[in-house]
Enzyme design. Structure first.
Site, PDB file in Angstrom:
ATOM      1  N   HIS A 186       0.810  -1.220   0.000  1.00 49.45           N
ATOM      2  CA  HIS A 186       0.000   0.000   0.000  1.00 49.45           C
ATOM      3  C   HIS A 186       0.846   1.274   0.000  1.00 49.45           C
ATOM      4  O   HIS A 186       0.336   2.351  -0.281  1.00 49.45           O
ATOM      5  CB  HIS A 186      -1.000   0.000   1.162  1.00 49.45           C
ATOM      6  CG  HIS A 186      -0.407   0.309   2.503  1.00 49.45           C
ATOM      7  ND1 HIS A 186      -0.090  -0.667   3.423  1.00 49.45           N
ATOM      8  CD2 HIS A 186      -0.074   1.480   3.083  1.00 49.45           C
ATOM      9  CE1 HIS A 186       0.399  -0.111   4.514  1.00 49.45           C
ATOM     10  NE2 HIS A 186       0.417   1.196   4.330  1.00 49.45           N
ATOM     11  N   ASP A 219       0.160  -7.610   1.549  1.00 45.38           N
ATOM     12  CA  ASP A 219       0.613  -6.230   1.714  1.00 45.38           C
ATOM     13  C   ASP A 219       2.134  -6.123   1.719  1.00 45.38           C
ATOM     14  O   ASP A 219       2.710  -5.331   2.462  1.00 45.38           O
ATOM     15  CB  ASP A 219       0.038  -5.607   2.980  1.00 45.38           C
ATOM     16  CG  ASP A 219       0.082  -4.074   2.939  1.00 45.38           C
ATOM     17  OD1 ASP A 219       0.227  -3.512   1.838  1.00 45.38           O
ATOM     18  OD2 ASP A 219      -0.013  -3.454   4.011  1.00 45.38           O
ATOM     19  N   SER A 300       4.482   3.003   7.735  1.00 41.62           N
ATOM     20  CA  SER A 300       4.220   1.809   6.938  1.00 41.62           C
ATOM     21  C   SER A 300       5.440   1.397   6.135  1.00 41.62           C
ATOM     22  O   SER A 300       6.069   2.216   5.466  1.00 41.62           O
ATOM     23  CB  SER A 300       3.059   2.045   5.970  1.00 41.62           C
ATOM     24  OG  SER A 300       1.835   1.789   6.589  1.00 41.62           O
TER      25      SER A 300
END
Length: 448
Positions: A186, A219, A300
């Site tokens: 992402h 992910d 992230s």
């Protein structure tokens, strides 16, 4: 929901664009019902009806006003220039000043008397009169957060990502001296179709990076820094050996604050967490490491590390209450002390597949699942020729364990299966006490 259902609820990435960022709204009536196929993206307790959501983190869409503002106080010259309004008030101020001097002198004398009595006639101790200590010259203690930060920080990369209509920022970490960097899908997916990625290293060096491959279902993504030489790779640990309460350190670029280090503990293990990509890619259901180390937008893709300086997870999502920002808008979620990371043992398998072939393989059993009312994952349908059929699973079976791991719902079963590799043999325990051995299947991940 299906394993590759593009209509799965968006888990809340945070790309930067000209419009103020908003968190995803609750699922609407168009969301497919649970149980249409295994491994699928059915509504999750992380996003539906629980008033909570798990969000993968990239940078917010707008640069906030700098929070550090200084108050405006008059300077000494400005104070001197202020005219006296009345002579009376001027004399009163002067009188107060004289009185203060008298009282201050008396207090000083008393203070000196007490110091003399308490120190055998010596002068009172004043910290301001002491010499500045020598600079720290010894190495940071082994196993300290300081030592971990010194070891890992050179391997952490800030990733600035731009697409055709949006841009964002996240983190990653170096896998090889020649430029392979591991991050979240992402973080980089907005650059997947003609976008750009810039890697920024600890020393400020900048370089262009390109996507090698990505897997929305886990992910995980790998990028390659162009022209890289002699980079500093991380050391990878073993996420299967983690213990609740173990100390960990998180690295990344929260809110574009590159080089940020936070610390905490492993709060829980095997936590089923659902989070979606920002461009409509498949929803991720991971068996996550839960930590209270602060994770915020921009963290992230950064590493979660043990006190030996070994990466044991990839920072990926956060659990945060929804709140109203007024006028019907929701405020941006921030750290609430519960963050999630992808176990490194799962991520390293996917990363190796991507480096070897440019693609990842998704583990599956080929069955439709939903939450069982009594707890566990209800098998609703079984695909012909699938691993589930070959193992003897039938519609109506309820899975309560995978090996020794307790399964509380459908997401728990999906996460437990995706954590493992194709061709692994696992034992399903059913609610009626039977056990079934399943040889897990694998299929290429389709990326949009």
């Amino acid at each position: 929901m299906t394993e590759n259902d593009p209509s799965a609820p968006h888990g809340g990435g945070a790309p930067r664009d000209p419009q103020p960022e908003q968190r995803p709204a609750q699922e609407d009536a168009s969301t497919p019902p649970r149980g249409t196929s295994f491994g699928g993206e059915q509504p999750s307790p992380w996003s539906a009806q629980g008033q909570q959501q798990a969000y993968p983190w990239t940078s917010p869409s707008q640069t906030a006003q700098h929070p550090y503002q200084t108050a405006a106080y008059p300077t000494t010259q400005q104070q001197a220039a202020i005219p006296q309004q009345r002579k009376g008030s001027g004399r009163l101020v002067a009188g107060v000043a004289v009185l203060a001097l008298v009282v201050g002198g008396a207090a000083g004398g008393a203070g000196g008397y007490f110091a003399s009595q308490n120190s055998g006639g010596g002068v009172a101790y004043n910290a301001l009169n002491q010499p500045v200590p020598n600079q720290q010259t010894s190495a940071a203690p082994s196993g300290s957060v300081e030592a971990v930060a010194q070891k890992v920080s050179p391997s952490v990369v800030e990733l600035v990502v731009s697409g055709s209509q949006e841009q964002g920022e996240g983190s990653g970490f170096v896998l090889s001296t020649d430029g392979y960097v591991l991050t979240n899908n992402h973080v980089v997916e907005v650059a997947a179709n003609g976008g750009s990625i810039q890697a920024v290293f600890q020393d400020g060096t900048k370089a262009t990076a390109t996507i090698v491959g990505r897997d929305p279902t886990t992910d995980v993504a790998v990028v390659k820094v162009q022209g890289a030489k002699n980079l500093t790779p991380v050391s990878l640990g073993n996420s299967d050996d983690l213990q609740v309460g173990q100390s960990v350190v998180a690295f990344g670029s929260p809110f574009e604050l590159a080089g940020t280090v936070t610390s905490g503990i492993v709060s829980a293990l095997h936590r089923p967490v659902r989070a979606g990509g920002s461009s409509g890619d498949q929803t991720t259901v991971m068996s996550a490491i839960q930590t209270d180390a602060a994770i915020n937008p921009g963290n992230s893709g950064g590493p979660l590390v043990n006190l030996s300086g070994q990466v044991i997870g990839i920072n990926s999502a956060i659990y945060s209450p929804q709140s109203s920002g007024g006028f019907g808008q929701q405020t941006e979620a921030t750290n609430a002390g519960i963050g999630f990371a992808i176990p490194i043992n799962q991520a390293r398998r996917t990363a190796q597949e991507i480096i070897d072939s440019g693609k990842a393989t998704q583990t599956y059993i080929g069955a439709g699942v939903s939450d069982a009312q009594s707890g566990g994952a209800l098998i609703q349908s079984v695909q012909a020729g699938s691993p589930a059929e070959q193992a003897g699973l039938k519609a109506g079976d309820v899975v309560t364990k995978v090996d020794t791991q307790v399964i509380n719902d459908a997401d728990g079963l999906i996460a437990a299966v995706r954590t493992r590799a194709p061709n692994d043999k696992v034992t399903f325990t059913l609610s009626d006490g039977r056990t079934v051995q399943v040889t897990l299947g694998g299929q290429p991940v389709e990326v949009k």
